[in-house]
Scaffold this motif. Structure first.
Motif, PDB file in Angstrom:
ATOM      1  N   ARG A  64     -52.494 -44.896 -34.354  1.00  0.00           N
ATOM      2  CA  ARG A  64     -52.029 -44.057 -35.453  1.00  0.00           C
ATOM      3  C   ARG A  64     -52.755 -44.351 -36.747  1.00  0.00           C
ATOM      4  O   ARG A  64     -52.896 -45.507 -37.137  1.00  0.00           O
ATOM      5  N   VAL A  65     -53.200 -43.299 -37.417  1.00  0.00           N
ATOM      6  CA  VAL A  65     -53.777 -43.411 -38.759  1.00  0.00           C
ATOM      7  C   VAL A  65     -52.852 -42.659 -39.715  1.00  0.00           C
ATOM      8  O   VAL A  65     -52.493 -41.506 -39.448  1.00  0.00           O
ATOM      9  N   VAL A  66     -52.442 -43.331 -40.791  1.00  0.00           N
ATOM     10  CA  VAL A  66     -51.532 -42.705 -41.757  1.00  0.00           C
ATOM     11  C   VAL A  66     -52.067 -42.960 -43.165  1.00  0.00           C
ATOM     12  O   VAL A  66     -52.447 -44.081 -43.495  1.00  0.00           O
ATOM     13  N   GLY A  67     -52.086 -41.932 -43.986  1.00  0.00           N
ATOM     14  CA  GLY A  67     -52.488 -42.051 -45.381  1.00  0.00           C
ATOM     15  C   GLY A  67     -51.343 -41.716 -46.313  1.00  0.00           C
ATOM     16  O   GLY A  67     -50.287 -41.243 -45.860  1.00  0.00           O
ATOM     17  N   ASP A  68     -51.527 -41.987 -47.595  1.00  0.00           N
ATOM     18  CA  ASP A  68     -50.538 -41.744 -48.663  1.00  0.00           C
ATOM     19  C   ASP A  68     -49.465 -42.827 -48.626  1.00  0.00           C
ATOM     20  O   ASP A  68     -48.788 -43.014 -47.614  1.00  0.00           O
ATOM     21  N   SER A  69     -49.298 -43.517 -49.729  1.00  0.00           N
ATOM     22  CA  SER A  69     -48.421 -44.700 -49.739  1.00  0.00           C
ATOM     23  C   SER A  69     -46.978 -44.377 -49.354  1.00  0.00           C
ATOM     24  O   SER A  69     -46.353 -45.119 -48.590  1.00  0.00           O
ATOM     25  N   PHE A  70     -46.460 -43.268 -49.850  1.00  0.00           N
ATOM     26  CA  PHE A  70     -45.073 -42.950 -49.515  1.00  0.00           C
ATOM     27  C   PHE A  70     -44.955 -42.573 -48.041  1.00  0.00           C
ATOM     28  O   PHE A  70     -44.020 -43.009 -47.344  1.00  0.00           O
ATOM     29  N   ALA A  71     -45.913 -41.806 -47.545  1.00  0.00           N
ATOM     30  CA  ALA A  71     -45.898 -41.433 -46.123  1.00  0.00           C
ATOM     31  C   ALA A  71     -46.025 -42.675 -45.240  1.00  0.00           C
ATOM     32  O   ALA A  71     -45.409 -42.751 -44.164  1.00  0.00           O
ATOM     33  N   ILE A  72     -46.815 -43.641 -45.696  1.00  0.00           N
ATOM     34  CA  ILE A  72     -46.945 -44.882 -44.922  1.00  0.00           C
ATOM     35  C   ILE A  72     -45.609 -45.628 -44.895  1.00  0.00           C
ATOM     36  O   ILE A  72     -45.185 -46.135 -43.848  1.00  0.00           O
TER      37      ILE A  72
END
Lengths: 230, 230
Positions: A64-72
Motif C-alpha cells: 500500500r502507498v498512501v499520501g497526504d498526512s491526514f489520509a495516512i
C-alpha cells in the motif's frame, strides 16, 4: 515489513523538516509502528513512488502507498485498530479536521513566512532554485522579502494561539490527558520551525511552548531526535 | 422527572437568547431528554437554585443541580450513556475543549459587541440597569459605543471563521456526518445573535451560514422554535 516514510529534507539528510511529514512520524510512533525515513529533497518529491501523490508525506506499507498526512493517519487508524488510537473515537476524528484547518490557517502562515529563508538556506542548490520559483509565485515577491515583517508580527501571531493556550489550562494535550493526532498536527508546525530555524516563535514561559516541549518528549523523545536549529 | 433548564431571557420570556443556555438546550435535545425551560432574567440569575452557580445555564435533574454549559454536557454524557453521545468518544470530548475556547475567543467577542445594544433593548428596565453597569465595566465605555465598529469589523470577523468554513468542505458538521456538542457550542453563538438581533452576521451563501441552518434544523427544528429577531 518496515513502513517507509518519504520525508522532506534539505542538504542535511538527517534533518527532516516538513510539518506534514512530522505529523506522520509522530502518528507512526504513536501506533508503535517501525518505520524507515526515506530522505527526499524537494526536487525528488514529484518522483516518489512513480509520482502517484505529487507531495510528501507518502508512506509505503507493504503493497500500500498512501499520501497526504491526514489520509495516512486515517489509514493507520483503520489498518492498525488494535494499536493506540490516533483519534480517540469518531468524534475525535471529526474534530481533528477542524484542528487541522485551524493549524493550517492560523499557525502555518506566520511560521511559513517567518522561516522561509531558513528553509531556503538549508537546501541543495537545485532545490533552492525550485523553492525560490514556487515560493515567489505563491507570495508574489522575492523570497528574501517574505520574512521581513516577522518581528513586527510576532506578538499578533502569539495572540492567535490563545484558544490553544486557554485550553491548556484545562488539560495537558488537545487529546486530553494524552496526546492524539490533533496534538501532532499542531506540534508538527512548531517542529518545522524548531528544526529549520533558530527564530524564537514562542516565548519559553508560554503554556503553548510547554505543551510543545511535552510533545517533543513523547515516544522516547522522537521530536528531539533532530536537534533545534542553531 | 423533567429536567429544568434555567434559561436567560429578556422582556419576552419565550425568547431565551444566552449562547451558553442554547448549548444546553441542544445537548438535552441531542440526548432525547425532556426539559422545561425556566425563564430567568439577568437580575434573577444570582438567585437560581440558591445561587450555587452564580451564572446560567443551570440544570436541575431530580436532586442534582449542575451549572456551566460544558460541565452540564459532561454530566449528561456520564449520566445518560445509553443516549446518543454528545462527544463521540474521549477524543471528541477533549477536542470539544479546544473548540469551546476557539468559539469563545474568536466568535463571541465580535458577536457580543455587535449585538450588545440589541440585547439591552430587549431587557426589562431593572435588567437593563444591571446590564449597563456590568457591560460598561467590561468594555470600558458606554454600551451605546460598543457596537459602533461592527460594520467596519464584519469582514474581518467572517474571515476568522475560515477554519470552520474550510472544514465544512470535508464534512457537514464539526462532529463529522452528524452534529455533536462541538457543533452546538459554535452554533449557539450564532443562535444568540439570530434570536436577539436582525444584524446579518453571516452572508447567506457562506458555508458557515449553511451549516448553521443545518444546526437549526436538528431535533425537530429546536433552534427555529424561537424566530429570528426582526
Amino acid at each position: 515489513m518496515t513502513i517507509l516514510l518519504y520525508d522532506l529534507v534539505g542538504t542535511d539528510r538527517s534533518r527532516p523538516f516538513s510539518p506534514h511529514c512530522w505529523k506522520v512520524a509522530f502518528a507512526l510512533a504513536h501506533k508503535g509502528l517501525a518505520y524507515e525515513s526515506v530522505p527526499t529533497p524537494f526536487t525528488a518529491v514529484k518522483g516518489v513512488e512513480q509520482g502517484v501523490c505529487g507531495t510528501v508525506p507518502v508512506i509505503r506499507d507493504g503493497e500500500r502507498v498512501v499520501g497526504d498526512s491526514f489520509a495516512i493517519a486515517l489509514y493507520l487508524e483503520e489498518t492498525y485498530p488494535d494499536r493506540p488510537s490516533l483519534f480517540g473515537g469518531e468524534g475525535g476524528k471529526a474534530a481533528a479536521r477542524f484542528i487541522e484547518r485551524w493549524s493550517q490557517l492560523t499557525v502555518h502562515p506566520f511560521l511559513g513566512a517567518a522561516v522561509l529563508m531558513d528553509i531556503h538556506d538549508r537546501l541543495d542548490p537545485a532545490d533552492q532554485a525550485h523553492f525560490r520559483t514556487t515560493r515567489e509565485a505563491r507570495f508574489g515577491k522575492p523570497i528574501e522579502e517574505v520574512p521581513v515583517g516577522r518581528d513586527a508580527g510576532l506578538d499578533a501571531f502569539r495572540a492567535k494561539l490563545e484558544p490553544l493556550r486557554s485550553m491548556l489550562s484545562v488539560q495537558p494535550f488537545i487529546g486530553g490527558e494524552t496526546a492524539l493526532f490533533s496534538d501532532y498536527i499542531v506540534a508538527s508546525a512548531f517542529q518545522w520551525a524548531r528544526v529549520i530555524s533558530p527564530y524564537p516563535v514562542l516565548a519559553a514561559d508560554d503554556p503553548v511552548a510547554m505543551w510543545f516541549e511535552r510533545c517533543l518528549d513523547l515516544h522516547s523523545g522522537l521530536g528531539r531526535s533532530v536537534s533545534a536549529a542553531a
